[in-house]
Design a protein around this motif. Sequence first.
Motif, PDB file in Angstrom:
ATOM      1  N   LYS A  59       1.023  -1.348  -0.154  1.00  0.00           N
ATOM      2  CA  LYS A  59       0.135   0.161   0.071  1.00  0.00           C
ATOM      3  C   LYS A  59       1.187   1.062  -0.069  1.00  0.00           C
ATOM      4  N   GLY A  60       0.389   2.602  -0.513  1.00  0.00           N
ATOM      5  CA  GLY A  60       1.045   3.834  -1.034  1.00  0.00           C
ATOM      6  C   GLY A  60       1.869   3.456  -2.157  1.00  0.00           C
ATOM      7  N   TYR A  61       2.283   2.239  -2.926  1.00  0.00           N
ATOM      8  CA  TYR A  61       3.574   2.156  -4.059  1.00  0.00           C
ATOM      9  C   TYR A  61       2.299   2.241  -4.768  1.00  0.00           C
ATOM     10  N   VAL A  62       0.744   3.286  -5.371  1.00  0.00           N
ATOM     11  CA  VAL A  62       0.623   3.058  -6.118  1.00  0.00           C
ATOM     12  C   VAL A  62       0.629   2.545  -7.601  1.00  0.00           C
ATOM     13  N   ALA A  63       2.047   3.491  -7.938  1.00  0.00           N
ATOM     14  CA  ALA A  63       2.631   3.467  -9.633  1.00  0.00           C
ATOM     15  C   ALA A  63       4.000   2.300  -9.215  1.00  0.00           C
ATOM     16  N   LEU A  64       3.948   1.959  -8.118  1.00  0.00           N
ATOM     17  CA  LEU A  64       5.198   0.846  -8.792  1.00  0.00           C
ATOM     18  C   LEU A  64       4.700  -0.122 -10.232  1.00  0.00           C
ATOM     19  N   ASP A  65       5.834  -0.352 -10.583  1.00  0.00           N
ATOM     20  CA  ASP A  65       6.159  -1.050 -12.470  1.00  0.00           C
ATOM     21  C   ASP A  65       6.851  -2.132 -12.000  1.00  0.00           C
ATOM     22  N   GLU A  66       7.512  -2.616 -11.141  1.00  0.00           N
ATOM     23  CA  GLU A  66       9.081  -3.048 -10.952  1.00  0.00           C
ATOM     24  C   GLU A  66       8.849  -4.019 -11.993  1.00  0.00           C
ATOM     25  N   ASN A  67       7.752  -4.355 -12.783  1.00  0.00           N
ATOM     26  CA  ASN A  67       8.061  -5.507 -13.639  1.00  0.00           C
ATOM     27  C   ASN A  67       8.612  -4.516 -15.441  1.00  0.00           C
ATOM     28  N   ARG A  68       8.615  -3.542 -15.600  1.00  0.00           N
ATOM     29  CA  ARG A  68       9.376  -2.829 -16.907  1.00  0.00           C
ATOM     30  C   ARG A  68      10.685  -3.310 -16.254  1.00  0.00           C
ATOM     31  N   LEU A  70      14.479  -2.809 -16.859  1.00  0.00           N
ATOM     32  CA  LEU A  70      15.407  -1.331 -17.021  1.00  0.00           C
ATOM     33  C   LEU A  70      15.703  -0.225 -18.179  1.00  0.00           C
ATOM     34  N   SER A  71      15.384  -1.202 -19.013  1.00  0.00           N
ATOM     35  CA  SER A  71      15.347  -0.736 -21.076  1.00  0.00           C
ATOM     36  C   SER A  71      14.394   0.236 -21.074  1.00  0.00           C
ATOM     37  N   GLU A  72      13.210   0.112 -20.573  1.00  0.00           N
ATOM     38  CA  GLU A  72      12.253   1.277 -20.603  1.00  0.00           C
ATOM     39  C   GLU A  72      12.019   1.894 -19.191  1.00  0.00           C
ATOM     40  N   LEU A  73      12.480   1.744 -18.545  1.00  0.00           N
ATOM     41  CA  LEU A  73      12.186   2.732 -17.576  1.00  0.00           C
ATOM     42  C   LEU A  73      13.898   3.748 -17.717  1.00  0.00           C
ATOM     43  N   ALA A  74      15.241   3.859 -18.797  1.00  0.00           N
ATOM     44  CA  ALA A  74      15.765   4.461 -19.097  1.00  0.00           C
ATOM     45  C   ALA A  74      15.817   5.443 -19.867  1.00  0.00           C
ATOM     46  N   GLU A  75      14.734   4.485 -20.919  1.00  0.00           N
ATOM     47  CA  GLU A  75      13.749   5.407 -21.551  1.00  0.00           C
ATOM     48  C   GLU A  75      12.493   6.900 -21.304  1.00  0.00           C
ATOM     49  N   TRP A  76      11.918   6.409 -20.551  1.00  0.00           N
ATOM     50  CA  TRP A  76      11.653   6.703 -19.064  1.00  0.00           C
ATOM     51  C   TRP A  76      12.604   8.258 -18.674  1.00  0.00           C
ATOM     52  N   TYR A  77      13.386   7.921 -18.231  1.00  0.00           N
ATOM     53  CA  TYR A  77      14.154   9.037 -17.640  1.00  0.00           C
ATOM     54  C   TYR A  77      15.436   9.949 -18.829  1.00  0.00           C
ATOM     55  N   TYR A  78      14.989   9.212 -19.996  1.00  0.00           N
ATOM     56  CA  TYR A  78      15.788  10.348 -20.187  1.00  0.00           C
ATOM     57  C   TYR A  78      15.256  10.883 -21.374  1.00  0.00           C
ATOM     58  N   SER A  79      13.943  10.722 -21.573  1.00  0.00           N
ATOM     59  CA  SER A  79      12.819  11.554 -21.744  1.00  0.00           C
ATOM     60  C   SER A  79      11.976  12.894 -21.495  1.00  0.00           C
ATOM     61  N   ALA A 219      15.256   8.624  -9.466  1.00  0.00           N
ATOM     62  CA  ALA A 219      14.295   9.215 -10.016  1.00  0.00           C
ATOM     63  C   ALA A 219      12.741   8.346  -9.291  1.00  0.00           C
ATOM     64  N   ALA A 220      13.377   6.993 -10.402  1.00  0.00           N
ATOM     65  CA  ALA A 220      11.769   6.049 -10.391  1.00  0.00           C
ATOM     66  C   ALA A 220      11.794   5.882  -8.395  1.00  0.00           C
ATOM     67  N   VAL A 221      12.839   6.171  -7.924  1.00  0.00           N
ATOM     68  CA  VAL A 221      11.791   5.926  -6.705  1.00  0.00           C
ATOM     69  C   VAL A 221      11.318   7.063  -5.925  1.00  0.00           C
ATOM     70  N   LYS A 222      11.703   8.030  -6.683  1.00  0.00           N
ATOM     71  CA  LYS A 222      10.972   9.103  -6.193  1.00  0.00           C
ATOM     72  C   LYS A 222       9.161   9.154  -6.771  1.00  0.00           C
ATOM     73  N   LYS A 223       9.614   8.706  -8.165  1.00  0.00           N
ATOM     74  CA  LYS A 223       7.989   8.836  -8.476  1.00  0.00           C
ATOM     75  C   LYS A 223       7.305   7.704  -8.144  1.00  0.00           C
ATOM     76  N   GLU A 224       7.550   6.079  -7.229  1.00  0.00           N
ATOM     77  CA  GLU A 224       7.157   5.390  -6.555  1.00  0.00           C
ATOM     78  C   GLU A 224       6.722   4.642  -7.847  1.00  0.00           C
ATOM     79  N   ILE A 225       8.426   4.388  -8.638  1.00  0.00           N
ATOM     80  CA  ILE A 225       8.107   3.420  -9.673  1.00  0.00           C
ATOM     81  C   ILE A 225       8.296   2.106  -9.399  1.00  0.00           C
ATOM     82  N   MET A 226       9.605   1.701  -8.421  1.00  0.00           N
ATOM     83  CA  MET A 226      10.152   1.366  -7.933  1.00  0.00           C
ATOM     84  C   MET A 226      11.012   1.185  -6.206  1.00  0.00           C
ATOM     85  N   ARG A 227      11.057   0.322  -5.291  1.00  0.00           N
ATOM     86  CA  ARG A 227      11.028   0.538  -3.880  1.00  0.00           C
ATOM     87  C   ARG A 227      12.154   0.978  -3.499  1.00  0.00           C
ATOM     88  N   ARG A 228      13.255   0.224  -3.616  1.00  0.00           N
ATOM     89  CA  ARG A 228      14.605   1.123  -3.789  1.00  0.00           C
ATOM     90  C   ARG A 228      15.228   1.364  -4.377  1.00  0.00           C
TER      91      ARG A 228
END
Length: 453
Positions: A59-68, A70-79, A219-228
């Motif tokens: 609970k509280g990790y509404v946007a948690l998406d650790e199934n994406r 690393l390549s997808e995360l990098a593309e999100w971060y750099y864009s 950045a992913a932790v701040k946006k609650e995409i990852m836990r740590r």
Amino acid sequence: MASIRKRGNSYTITAYMGYDEQGRQRKKTTTFTPPDGVTPGKAEKLAKAYAATWEEKIKGYVALDENRTLSELAEWYYSTVAPSVLKPKTLFGYKKTVYDHVISKIGREKLKNITPPMLDSLFAELQRSGCMQGSFRLKDRSLLDGVNRENLAKKAGVSRAAIYDVLAGQTVRRENAEKIAAGLEMPFSKVFDDVTKNQGLSGASVNKIKLNLSAIFTAAVKKEIMRRNPCKLATPPKVDTKPAAYFDEEQCRKFLAALHEQPEFQFEVICNLFLATGIRCGELCALHWDDINLETGFLYIRHTLVRLNGEYTRSEPKTSGSERRIVLPEYIIELLKEHKRKQVLERFKSGGTWEAPEAVFTNNSGNYCISGNLNNKLHRLCKKYELPDIHLHSLRHTHASLLINSNVTAKVIADRLGHSTTKTTLDTYSHVFAESEVKAMQAIDMALFRKAE
């Protein structure tokens, strides 16, 4: 409440967590395997208890998406994130580094599977074998005989520095080698030799990769995409940074004499300016005549030269502290005045084809000087006069060492070099400060405590 579905000897538990901005349902899935030997009823109760605990935990990790991946995360971060916090040139360099060394190896891994031990293995591999992109060397300089370097660079879509590098016998990556071969309209195998070596990256280089990757995870932790952030628990690569290289006073005098003997006056002015000001190479290459007041002797550092999309342009300097004013010695002012007179004559001879008319230092076509070409000239000069083989940046270090050995304070040196804090100065030149302290101790010892013989 989470749904529980029995699959063989385990249970699949799914928690539904609302909808994302595209209207897609968010869900998180985990697996529970009961201990051996328990009855089916007991196993189901244990699964329900585990599901309740797990659902409360996420609970509280509404946007948690650790199934994406690393390549997808990098593309999100750099864009979406990096453009607002990094300069374009820095963003390009950081992104290329991460994609070359990290995404190419573990980009398909899901975020939930990326662990500190996995990153430890990656960093160790990079130090052992590097990215293995391949290195290629020009087969024969005569292949470029009669070829206009400027036109070839534009046609191939590479920097002028890349053309001068291959002519100087340096290696280039396959990407640039293929472009140059295409620009020459010749088969790749006829132009370049593959000289790839199994050479690992330095600890300092791997540590920079770790920091760039950590920024993505943070950045992913701040946006609650990852836990740590798994980088925080990864083992830092061992950094064996060599002390900054520089000329001592005797070598400086020999170097200045060699500069005066070599035929290119502009190069003599450039190296003298490096030694007199400690300017960075990009800052020097970006200088316009309105940055120098030849009457008052003030040099204003306001830009640095960067390459974006194949073109060189002036940009903001490295940091806010990099913008500064430097007082020039009289000797340097006279050199600059003479250089300006000679440059005006060269521009007149060119018939108005000068490409960067405001630039203080230019190549033969009047465009901005680039560091690669200047470094090649410096290497040849040092080799000819049996001086230590240094880089242009080493002249900046030489300037700093001369100030330190003249007992100039760290604050003044930091301001002159454009360091944001004195800590940067003290860390970079700690070995020089240590030598200066020894000399000071020896001077006091000789003056006060040694008995006259």
